[in-house]
Motif scaffolding. Structure first.
Motif, PDB file in Angstrom:
ATOM      1  N   THR A   5      42.747  82.089  88.081  1.00 10.59           N
ATOM      2  CA  THR A   5      43.703  81.198  87.431  1.00 10.59           C
ATOM      3  C   THR A   5      43.650  79.776  87.972  1.00 10.59           C
ATOM      4  O   THR A   5      44.105  78.867  87.305  1.00 10.59           O
ATOM      5  CB  THR A   5      45.150  81.731  87.555  1.00 10.59           C
ATOM      6  OG1 THR A   5      45.464  81.860  88.938  1.00 10.59           O
ATOM      7  CG2 THR A   5      45.291  83.084  86.877  1.00 10.59           C
ATOM      8  N   SER A   6      43.114  79.589  89.187  1.00 11.51           N
ATOM      9  CA  SER A   6      43.120  78.233  89.729  1.00 11.51           C
ATOM     10  C   SER A   6      41.727  77.612  89.737  1.00 11.51           C
ATOM     11  O   SER A   6      41.516  76.580  90.348  1.00 11.51           O
ATOM     12  CB  SER A   6      43.718  78.209  91.136  1.00 11.51           C
ATOM     13  OG  SER A   6      42.884  78.891  92.043  1.00 11.51           O
ATOM     14  N   THR A   7      40.793  78.234  89.067  1.00  7.86           N
ATOM     15  CA  THR A   7      39.448  77.671  88.983  1.00  7.86           C
ATOM     16  C   THR A   7      39.029  77.573  87.512  1.00  7.86           C
ATOM     17  O   THR A   7      39.587  78.266  86.657  1.00  7.86           O
ATOM     18  CB  THR A   7      38.412  78.560  89.710  1.00  7.86           C
ATOM     19  OG1 THR A   7      38.214  79.754  88.970  1.00  7.86           O
ATOM     20  CG2 THR A   7      38.853  78.895  91.128  1.00  7.86           C
ATOM     21  N   PRO A   8      38.068  76.715  87.237  1.00  8.44           N
ATOM     22  CA  PRO A   8      37.677  76.515  85.835  1.00  8.44           C
ATOM     23  C   PRO A   8      36.586  77.470  85.361  1.00  8.44           C
ATOM     24  O   PRO A   8      35.877  77.152  84.408  1.00  8.44           O
ATOM     25  CB  PRO A   8      37.185  75.059  85.840  1.00  8.44           C
ATOM     26  CG  PRO A   8      36.660  74.851  87.217  1.00  8.44           C
ATOM     27  CD  PRO A   8      37.463  75.737  88.136  1.00  8.44           C
ATOM     28  N   PRO A  26      36.279  66.223  89.640  1.00  7.39           N
ATOM     29  CA  PRO A  26      36.322  67.427  90.479  1.00  7.39           C
ATOM     30  C   PRO A  26      35.919  68.695  89.721  1.00  7.39           C
ATOM     31  O   PRO A  26      35.220  69.544  90.274  1.00  7.39           O
ATOM     32  CB  PRO A  26      37.789  67.496  90.922  1.00  7.39           C
ATOM     33  CG  PRO A  26      38.267  66.091  90.876  1.00  7.39           C
ATOM     34  CD  PRO A  26      37.529  65.454  89.716  1.00  7.39           C
ATOM     35  N   VAL A  27      36.360  68.805  88.472  1.00  5.55           N
ATOM     36  CA  VAL A  27      35.982  69.997  87.709  1.00  5.55           C
ATOM     37  C   VAL A  27      34.476  69.988  87.438  1.00  5.55           C
ATOM     38  O   VAL A  27      33.811  71.023  87.521  1.00  5.55           O
ATOM     39  CB  VAL A  27      36.807  70.114  86.404  1.00  5.55           C
ATOM     40  CG1 VAL A  27      36.284  71.244  85.513  1.00  5.55           C
ATOM     41  CG2 VAL A  27      38.278  70.367  86.740  1.00  5.55           C
ATOM     42  N   TRP A  30      32.809  71.157  90.556  1.00  4.33           N
ATOM     43  CA  TRP A  30      32.998  72.603  90.733  1.00  4.33           C
ATOM     44  C   TRP A  30      32.015  73.375  89.847  1.00  4.33           C
ATOM     45  O   TRP A  30      31.299  74.261  90.295  1.00  4.33           O
ATOM     46  CB  TRP A  30      34.436  72.972  90.375  1.00  4.33           C
ATOM     47  CG  TRP A  30      34.779  74.393  90.667  1.00  4.33           C
ATOM     48  CD1 TRP A  30      34.488  75.476  89.901  1.00  4.33           C
ATOM     49  CD2 TRP A  30      35.484  74.874  91.814  1.00  4.33           C
ATOM     50  NE1 TRP A  30      34.983  76.609  90.511  1.00  4.33           N
ATOM     51  CE2 TRP A  30      35.590  76.275  91.675  1.00  4.33           C
ATOM     52  CE3 TRP A  30      36.036  74.246  92.940  1.00  4.33           C
ATOM     53  CZ2 TRP A  30      36.235  77.060  92.628  1.00  4.33           C
ATOM     54  CZ3 TRP A  30      36.668  75.032  93.882  1.00  4.33           C
ATOM     55  CH2 TRP A  30      36.763  76.423  93.734  1.00  4.33           C
TER      56      TRP A  30
ATOM     57  N   ASN B  20      46.404  71.290  84.411  1.00  5.01           N
ATOM     58  CA  ASN B  20      45.976  72.612  83.950  1.00  5.01           C
ATOM     59  C   ASN B  20      45.653  73.416  85.222  1.00  5.01           C
ATOM     60  O   ASN B  20      44.847  72.973  86.048  1.00  5.01           O
ATOM     61  CB  ASN B  20      44.712  72.454  83.086  1.00  5.01           C
ATOM     62  CG  ASN B  20      44.188  73.778  82.568  1.00  5.01           C
ATOM     63  OD1 ASN B  20      44.281  74.809  83.241  1.00  5.01           O
ATOM     64  ND2 ASN B  20      43.620  73.758  81.381  1.00  5.01           N
ATOM     65  N   PRO B  21      46.284  74.564  85.414  1.00  3.92           N
ATOM     66  CA  PRO B  21      46.062  75.321  86.658  1.00  3.92           C
ATOM     67  C   PRO B  21      44.592  75.571  86.976  1.00  3.92           C
ATOM     68  O   PRO B  21      44.209  75.657  88.143  1.00  3.92           O
ATOM     69  CB  PRO B  21      46.787  76.644  86.384  1.00  3.92           C
ATOM     70  CG  PRO B  21      47.879  76.273  85.431  1.00  3.92           C
ATOM     71  CD  PRO B  21      47.292  75.193  84.543  1.00  3.92           C
ATOM     72  N   LYS B  22      43.766  75.634  85.963  1.00  5.22           N
ATOM     73  CA  LYS B  22      42.346  75.871  86.216  1.00  5.22           C
ATOM     74  C   LYS B  22      41.675  74.723  86.952  1.00  5.22           C
ATOM     75  O   LYS B  22      40.544  74.860  87.390  1.00  5.22           O
ATOM     76  CB  LYS B  22      41.611  76.123  84.893  1.00  5.22           C
ATOM     77  CG  LYS B  22      42.007  77.438  84.253  1.00  5.22           C
ATOM     78  CD  LYS B  22      41.320  77.601  82.911  1.00  5.22           C
ATOM     79  CE  LYS B  22      41.814  78.865  82.203  1.00  5.22           C
ATOM     80  NZ  LYS B  22      41.298  78.938  80.829  1.00  5.22           N
ATOM     81  N   SER B  23      42.341  73.589  87.033  1.00  2.00           N
ATOM     82  CA  SER B  23      41.718  72.510  87.804  1.00  2.00           C
ATOM     83  C   SER B  23      42.323  72.364  89.199  1.00  2.00           C
ATOM     84  O   SER B  23      41.932  71.476  89.945  1.00  2.00           O
ATOM     85  CB  SER B  23      41.750  71.181  87.028  1.00  2.00           C
ATOM     86  OG  SER B  23      43.030  70.865  86.597  1.00  2.00           O
ATOM     87  N   TRP B  24      43.251  73.240  89.577  1.00  2.00           N
ATOM     88  CA  TRP B  24      43.846  73.124  90.903  1.00  2.00           C
ATOM     89  C   TRP B  24      42.830  73.262  92.036  1.00  2.00           C
ATOM     90  O   TRP B  24      42.828  72.465  92.976  1.00  2.00           O
ATOM     91  CB  TRP B  24      44.958  74.177  91.078  1.00  2.00           C
ATOM     92  CG  TRP B  24      46.239  73.809  90.405  1.00  2.00           C
ATOM     93  CD1 TRP B  24      46.659  72.549  90.053  1.00  2.00           C
ATOM     94  CD2 TRP B  24      47.303  74.693  90.002  1.00  2.00           C
ATOM     95  NE1 TRP B  24      47.905  72.626  89.454  1.00  2.00           N
ATOM     96  CE2 TRP B  24      48.331  73.911  89.407  1.00  2.00           C
ATOM     97  CE3 TRP B  24      47.480  76.075  90.094  1.00  2.00           C
ATOM     98  CZ2 TRP B  24      49.513  74.470  88.915  1.00  2.00           C
ATOM     99  CZ3 TRP B  24      48.667  76.622  89.597  1.00  2.00           C
ATOM    100  CH2 TRP B  24      49.667  75.828  89.021  1.00  2.00           C
ATOM    101  N   ALA B  25      42.007  74.293  91.965  1.00  7.42           N
ATOM    102  CA  ALA B  25      41.060  74.501  93.071  1.00  7.42           C
ATOM    103  C   ALA B  25      40.007  73.389  93.136  1.00  7.42           C
ATOM    104  O   ALA B  25      39.731  72.872  94.227  1.00  7.42           O
ATOM    105  CB  ALA B  25      40.410  75.882  92.978  1.00  7.42           C
ATOM    106  N   PRO B  26      39.432  72.973  92.000  1.00  8.74           N
ATOM    107  CA  PRO B  26      38.462  71.873  92.091  1.00  8.74           C
ATOM    108  C   PRO B  26      39.062  70.581  92.645  1.00  8.74           C
ATOM    109  O   PRO B  26      38.419  69.885  93.442  1.00  8.74           O
ATOM    110  CB  PRO B  26      38.009  71.683  90.628  1.00  8.74           C
ATOM    111  CG  PRO B  26      38.214  73.018  89.991  1.00  8.74           C
ATOM    112  CD  PRO B  26      39.435  73.593  90.656  1.00  8.74           C
TER     113      PRO B  26
END
Lengths: 77, 77
Positions: A5-8, A26-27, A30, B20-26
């Motif tokens: 959920t926290s990665t693309p 950043p995306v 990644w 968007n939560p999917k960009s949190w980690a990046p």
């Protein structure tokens, strides 16, 4: 945060286009670095490459909003 | 993309929470890796560290929405 959920990993192109622009690089980093082994990796070079790659992903994604970032990676090969 | 517009250099905490939560980690990876020289960097370790860091940033940012990601970094020292 849960890894999925926290990665693309499964981000669609439409989601990428709709991101806060500040997360585009950043995306991009990644996604393009998956399966990479950083060797003498240098953050400045990697991050600048991602800044340069962001508009290429946007261009791809605007043409194919139903696609995913994996499709973009596949299109580069 | 312009470097300042496609990177989270000046991202505020509120913006991070609203991503968007999917960009949190990046974004976590980007922010925490600034000024880093990757040495024997290993993408799996780096990316997992970012997945783990995302909720810490969220927690900080929910308490201090007017702060920035730089404030988060400073708070870790």
């Amino acid at each position: 945060a849960d890894k999925m959920t926290s990665t693309p990993e499964n981000m669609t192109c439409k989601e990428y286009v709709d991101l806060n622009p500040k997360s585009w690089a950043p995306v991009a980093l990644w996604v393009t670095s998956q399966d990479t082994q950083f060797k003498s990796g240098d953050w400045v070079a990697l991050s600048e490459q991602s800044v340069a790659e962001a508009p290429l992903i946007l261009e791809f994604c605007k043409k194919k909003p139903e696609g995913t970032l994996k499709d973009y990676l596949a299109s580069k090969k």
